[in-house]
Design an enzyme around this catalytic site. Structure first.
Site, PDB file in Angstrom:
ATOM      1  N   LYS A  67     -38.571 -20.273   3.649  1.00  0.00           N
ATOM      2  CA  LYS A  67     -37.442 -19.959   2.781  1.00  0.00           C
ATOM      3  C   LYS A  67     -36.138 -20.538   3.315  1.00  0.00           C
ATOM      4  O   LYS A  67     -35.305 -21.031   2.538  1.00  0.00           O
ATOM      5  CB  LYS A  67     -37.305 -18.438   2.626  1.00  0.00           C
ATOM      6  CG  LYS A  67     -36.120 -18.021   1.751  1.00  0.00           C
ATOM      7  CD  LYS A  67     -35.976 -16.514   1.675  1.00  0.00           C
ATOM      8  CE  LYS A  67     -34.732 -16.135   0.877  1.00  0.00           C
ATOM      9  NZ  LYS A  67     -34.542 -14.675   0.795  1.00  0.00           N
ATOM     10  N   ASP A 113     -40.667 -23.930  -4.271  1.00  0.00           N
ATOM     11  CA  ASP A 113     -41.263 -24.430  -3.040  1.00  0.00           C
ATOM     12  C   ASP A 113     -42.765 -24.656  -3.173  1.00  0.00           C
ATOM     13  O   ASP A 113     -43.386 -25.163  -2.241  1.00  0.00           O
ATOM     14  CB  ASP A 113     -40.986 -23.462  -1.886  1.00  0.00           C
ATOM     15  CG  ASP A 113     -40.390 -24.159  -0.688  1.00  0.00           C
ATOM     16  OD1 ASP A 113     -39.785 -25.235  -0.860  1.00  0.00           O
ATOM     17  OD2 ASP A 113     -40.523 -23.634   0.438  1.00  0.00           O
ATOM     18  N   ASP A 166     -32.349 -14.261   7.593  1.00  0.00           N
ATOM     19  CA  ASP A 166     -31.093 -13.668   7.137  1.00  0.00           C
ATOM     20  C   ASP A 166     -30.320 -13.046   8.298  1.00  0.00           C
ATOM     21  O   ASP A 166     -29.089 -13.209   8.395  1.00  0.00           O
ATOM     22  CB  ASP A 166     -31.364 -12.624   6.047  1.00  0.00           C
ATOM     23  CG  ASP A 166     -32.521 -11.703   6.400  1.00  0.00           C
ATOM     24  OD1 ASP A 166     -33.046 -11.816   7.526  1.00  0.00           O
ATOM     25  OD2 ASP A 166     -32.909 -10.873   5.566  1.00  0.00           O
ATOM     26  N   LYS A 217     -48.206 -15.485  -7.620  1.00  0.00           N
ATOM     27  CA  LYS A 217     -47.939 -14.235  -6.912  1.00  0.00           C
ATOM     28  C   LYS A 217     -46.605 -13.630  -7.322  1.00  0.00           C
ATOM     29  O   LYS A 217     -46.427 -12.415  -7.249  1.00  0.00           O
ATOM     30  CB  LYS A 217     -47.958 -14.474  -5.395  1.00  0.00           C
ATOM     31  CG  LYS A 217     -49.324 -14.857  -4.851  1.00  0.00           C
ATOM     32  CD  LYS A 217     -49.275 -15.039  -3.340  1.00  0.00           C
ATOM     33  CE  LYS A 217     -50.642 -15.411  -2.785  1.00  0.00           C
ATOM     34  NZ  LYS A 217     -50.603 -15.620  -1.308  1.00  0.00           N
ATOM     35  N   CYS A 247       0.736  10.385   3.737  1.00  0.00           N
ATOM     36  CA  CYS A 247       0.189   9.513   4.771  1.00  0.00           C
ATOM     37  C   CYS A 247      -1.308   9.790   4.921  1.00  0.00           C
ATOM     38  O   CYS A 247      -1.708  10.959   5.003  1.00  0.00           O
ATOM     39  CB  CYS A 247       0.912   9.757   6.096  1.00  0.00           C
ATOM     40  SG  CYS A 247       0.205   8.878   7.492  1.00  0.00           S
ATOM     41  N   CYS A 262       0.827  -1.205   0.000  1.00  0.00           N
ATOM     42  CA  CYS A 262       0.000   0.000   0.000  1.00  0.00           C
ATOM     43  C   CYS A 262       0.865   1.261   0.000  1.00  0.00           C
ATOM     44  O   CYS A 262       0.508   2.278  -0.602  1.00  0.00           O
ATOM     45  CB  CYS A 262      -0.940  -0.007   1.203  1.00  0.00           C
ATOM     46  SG  CYS A 262      -2.193  -1.299   1.144  1.00  0.00           S
TER      47      CYS A 262
END
Length: 1036
Positions: free
Chosen positions: A476, A333, A737, A303, A71, A59
């Protein structure tokens, strides 16, 4: 059973070779996150001798050659250090350093590679899914990089090479004579590029972030003094209102802390796709990019329109990634024959759509959204046949839509005897909740149909897991776990991309963006997933109901990326498969501590022995038990090499105990029973979990694999296993999730937030009021379920590796629905004050009014500075604030009570939505009204505050000039409530300014009852004791 033989199944070699783990230097680079190396004398590398800001040598070199040469912390210009190439401006430093060869000069490649390894850069032996090491330091011919030149135009490519040559000449590393050695110069440039990092961390400039942090601290101090004043100065004439308001304000302060402090370290990242191609896609050698399994989940095609799912699948099949490394799994599903037939039509259309996209490099590669874009489609298109082919493709897509719409119309009328397939057999999914598992490879793959140009297409697999009455299928999360097992048996890619059926790939290079992180030789091994932001199509310009969630995705998620990583949001996420299996991330070996000779040897041995003892004790802990955890760490720390004469794998050999892995001794293997207890009774799947780099055993039997895949999606497979508890998507909440990402972070995994310039994925969002509120209700209900479960971040995972600020962020995600109760009370208080003439704040002195002024100024300053560093518009910020109030007094409130009833009493309450006719015009759905109970509380609040404003103004007019002063404070709070609820009011009015009668009746009824009860009780009227004495009017 609707399963067929696998089409296009190719075997992949298993790679058991892993590069040796590099020892940690103990300090991390603040720019790229890698470890800082050491100089030749063994001292820690220090780039800036003024402030000592930790930066690694790559870097430091990159900043000197390509950046500002300063810097990042103190803005002091970097001085040239020993071993660093010269750059423009070094002469001004009068440096006495000797000249050294360029680090990337190919004449000293051996020395360069040693120096690169010593300085903590990437190992020369790179990760390779097929077991072949890729060296970036070997000699390379220019023809090997012809593929990279195609990324750029010829003029742009020459310009880049010329700029590099100029930089080299300035450093004195290249002569400027025209020797005609252009090919070698290009090779040198490409080798220099290949050694560079695949990504870099870009901190927010200090001039933007430091004032923001200062204001946060000042606001916290002002808030403390403000609450102290509110608590110590009660309003005795309205004590109940004052007490309620103070409790609400304390809760708001607590929720602000939870939301604000995880945003303390926001960062951004940038990727280098050209370097990824140079490193892993060398011509003449097998492609080294990691394979990806893409999951698309759908439930009800009536849907979730099949044409939307088809567009998502087409965008996946046309992605800019090696076709042999992409497999698309579609989870149905609902076991619908409509989706099955749609995928068959989609596969046939993909044979023409995919080559068109790749030939002309079109974006996006979902045809519905590509053809509907209102842009100049001829821009940057130079191919003479483009216009003709585009018209032909658009015509074919319209015909494709007609066929899909015909299938949808046919599905509306289900025969009494059920659906029948083309061969005359009944469709196995005629009974949605009672059917066997189904797997179908839909035409595509290496052995299936090719595209119209005769080239291979990615594989497309239809999956419908088995469902039987009496089993818990977990919605799900259960479908995603079934896809994890099926994909492990059929393709076993090391990485998994999960998408909702309405989220298509908008950037064809999205997978490459994720690979820049996941295939990083060091950092990638510690990543559980790469999360992309959600972007949406079809939202009105004003975004009335904050559907885009810009504040969350562009502010909160950037802040989390600076901690342990963003939360998982359910779609647009690329996973590391090993993280989904519940394994812990690899641990970097720490450097041994320095010891001195002044202590006796037996003392050091004792100390060392105790450390080793504790270390061994810690290794016995883990999710798999001691034996599997030890074995996993061995696999991460050693290179296992199979003998060249190892026999070809077959299912029988796997079932007998993984014969052929001679280096895995029986004493170090976990017993078969313990494996089955964790992963289930599938020896093929268990074998796949041990392959860290993915792939399938050589010579596997295709028919047997299909049977095994059917077995792993059976409804009873997960019983008495750890699926949904420690492995895969976690069960226990409708927002699986949040739980899944939380468990990974508790194990010590890190995640990354990737925001490419072109959005990676786009989806659709509900834009009418009722659907939006029900979406928010579902999210809030999931948070309440997590709060009431054992996985609550308030008490779960304290023995793990979850960072403190990351924990605060997770606590905020599960606590925010409870803010609805104080918010509802606080929004009611202004109306009550106006109706009664009381106020929650006593008369203010000049000194105490300063705290109110300081609080409001700090709130405004925080918002302005937050918008400044994030780039979010003030309109998006204000819409987010408005919908926070709208959702808080409606969806969040109902979620709290629904979650309590569901978890504590076992009562599952559903709020149904009834649709009416929508407008066919653009954004017609925005004005579509659907009655729902969620609309009652905010409507009642609006009416109460409006009635309060009228009553307060009327009272001030009647009582004269002196009553107007106290009225302004009450009116301010009332208008604050009305302004925040204004988008809700517009949603009720609709386009024709008509409010449904039922809403008006319920709201007027509740407001009237509240007002009459209040007048009857009137708690602030002093109660008289004894007889009431009134003058009779008669002179006695």
């Amino acid at each position: 059973m609707a399963s067929s033989t696998m089409a296009g199944f190719g075997s992949l070699a298993v790679d058991e070779n892993r590069p040796p783990t590099r020892q940690s230097s103990g300090k991390i680079c603040k720019v790229c996150g890698d470890e800082i190396g050491h100089k030749e004398d063994g001292a820690l590398f220090v780039a800036c001798h003024v402030c000592g800001f930790p930066v690694c040598r790559p870097c430091y070199e990159y900043e000197r050659s390509e950046g500002t040469q300063c810097c990042p912390q103190c803005n002091t210009r970097y001085k040239r250090l020993k071993g660093s190439p010269r750059v423009a401006g070094d002469e001004e430093d009068n440096s006495d350093q000797d000249d050294f060869d360029d680090e990337f000069q190919t004449k000293n490649r051996k020395d360069d590679s040693d120096r690169q390894h010593e300085n903590g850069d990437y190992n020369n032996q790179q990760w390779h899914p097929n077991g072949q090491a890729f060296s970036v330091a070997g000699s390379t011919a220019g023809k090997d990089f012809e593929g990279d030149k195609e990324i750029y135009g010829s003029a742009e490519w020459k310009e880049r090479v010329e700029k590099w040559k100029v930089r080299q000449e300035k450093r004195g590393l290249m002569s400027n004579d025209d020797g005609g050695n252009d090919q070698a110069e290009e090779d040198d440039y490409l080798m220099a590029e290949a050694r560079q990092p695949l990504w870099r961390k870009v901190p927010i400039p200090s001039s933007l972030i430091n004032p923001y942090r200062i204001v946060i601290v000042l606001r916290f101090i002002v808030l403390v003094f403000f609450l102290r004043f509110r608590i110590l100065t009660p309003a005795y004439d309205a004590y109940p209102l004052w007490l309620i308001s103070v409790i609400c304000e304390v809760w708001f302060a607590f929720s602000w802390i939870l939301d604000q402090f995880p945003k303390w370290l926001p960062i951004t990242r940038e990727t280098y796709l050209d370097r990824l191609s140079l490193r892993f896609e060398r011509e003449g050698e097998p492609n080294q990019l990691g394979s990806v399994d893409v999951f698309v989940s759908t439930v009800d095609p009536l849907k979730e329109p099949p044409i939307i799912t088809a567009n998502t699948v087409l965008s996946i099949l046309a992605v800019d990634y090696p076709v042999e490394k992409v497999t698309c799994y579609v989870s149905d599903d609902g076991a619908s024959m409509l989706l099955f037939d749609t995928l068959s039509e989609t596969a046939e259309f993909a044979r023409r759509w995919v080559p068109f996209c790749k030939k002309h490099n079109v974006e996006p590669r979902a045809p519905e959204f590509y053809f509907s874009e209102k842009i100049d489609y001829l821009k940057d298109k130079v191919h003479p046949s483009f216009v003709k082919e585009r018209r032909a493709m658009k015509r074919e897509y319209e015909e494709f839509k007609v066929r899909i719409n015909a299938l949808v119309a046919k599905a509306q009328k289900k025969p009494e005897e059920g659906w029948v397939m083309q061969d005359g057999t009944p469709w196995p999914g005629n009974i949605t909740r009672d059917h066997p598992g189904m797997i179908q490879q839909v035409y595509l793959g290496s052995a299936g149909a090719l595209d119209v140009d005769g080239k291979e297409l990615p594989r497309l697999v239809y999956v419908s897991r088995e469902k039987r009455p009496g089993y818990q299928h977990h919605k799900k999360a259960g479908a995603e776990n079934a896809l994890v097992r099926v994909s492990a048996v059929l393709s076993n890619a090391p990485f998994i991309l999960n998408l909702d059926c309405d989220h298509y790939i908008n950037n064809s290079k999205a997978l490459r963006e994720a690979m820049c992180f996941l295939m990083d030789p060091q950092f990638g091994k510690k990543l559980c997933y790469v999360q992309f932001p959600q972007r949406f199509d079809g939202i009105d310009r004003h975004d009335r109901y904050a559907n885009r969630n810009v504040v969350f995705f562009d502010i909160n998620m950037l802040g989390l990326d600076g901690l342990q990583g963003p939360v998982y949001v359910g779609t647009g996420c690329v996973f590391n498969r090993q993280a989904l299996y519940g394994y812990d991330p690899p641990v970097s070996e720490k450097r041994p501590k320095m010891t001195c000779d002044c202590w006796p040897s037996w003392c050091c041995c004792c100390c060392g022995g105790s450390r080793k003892k504790s270390k061994k004790k810690g290794e016995k802990k883990g999710l798999l038990g001691g034996l599997l955890y030890t074995k996993k760490k061995k696999m991460m720390g050693k290179n296992y090499v199979r003998k060249g004469s190892a026999p070809v794998f077959d299912l029988e050999e796997i079932e007998e105990g993984l014969e052929g892995y001679e280096e895995l001794e029986k004493s170090s293997l976990m017993s078969q029973k313990n494996f089955e207890k964790r992963f289930g009774q599938s020896p093929v799947f268990i074998a796949s979990t041990l392959m860290e780099n993915g792939g399938l055993p050589e010579g596997t039997n295709t028919t047997s694999l299909i049977k095994e895949a059917i077995h792993v999606i059976s409804c009873g497979y997960e019983e008495k296993t750890e699926w949904g508890k420690e492995i895969g998507w976690i069960y226990g909440s409708v927002t699986e999730d949040i739980l899944t990402g939380f468990k990974m972070h508790c194990r010590g995994w890190k995640s990354v937030y990737c925001v490419p310039k072109r959005p990676a994925f786009k989806g659709s969002a509900p834009i009418n009021l009722s659907d939006r509120l029900h979406q928010v209700l579902r999210w809030a209900l999931g948070s309440v379920e997590i709060f009431l479960s054992r996985h609550c971040p308030l008490w779960y995972g304290y023995g793990g590796k979850l960072k403190r600020l990351e924990r605060l962020a997770y606590i905020n995600t599960i606590v925010y629905p409870f803010t609805s109760i104080p918010l509802l009370a606080y929004c009611t208080i202004p109306a009550v004050c106006l109706l009664t003439g009381k106020f929650i704040i006593p008369t203010l002195s000049n000194f105490t009014s300063v705290w109110f002024l300081a609080l409001f100024l700090s709130i405004i300053a925080t918002g302005v500075l937050e918008l400044r560093w994030s780039g979010v518009s003030i309109q998006d910020w204000w819409r987010n604030e408005q919908f926070w109030v709208i959702g808080g007094v409606s969806a969040h409130l109902f979620a709290v009570f629904q979650g309590l009833l569901k978890v504590l009493a076992g009562v599952d309450t559903n709020f149904t939505v009834t649709s009416k006719a929508a407008d066919d015009a653009e954004f017609g759905e925005l004005y579509l009204f659907k009655w729902t109970t969620l609309l009652i509380p905010p409507t009642t609040l609006i009416i109460l505050n409006m009635v309060g404003v009228v009553a307060g103004v009327s009272d001030a007019i009647n009582n004269g000039y002196g009553s107007w002063g106290p009225l302004f404070g009450k009116l301010f709070f009332a208008f604050w409530v009305i302004l925040h609820l204004y988008p809700f009011l517009k949603g009720l009015m609709g386009r024709q300014n008509r409010t449904p009668t039922i809403v008006v009746l319920w709201s007027i009824l509740l407001a009237s009852i509240f007002s009459l009860v209040w007048v009857r009780i009137d708690p602030f009227l002093p109660k008289q004791k004894g007889p009431v004495l009134k003058p009779c009017g008669v002179e006695c």
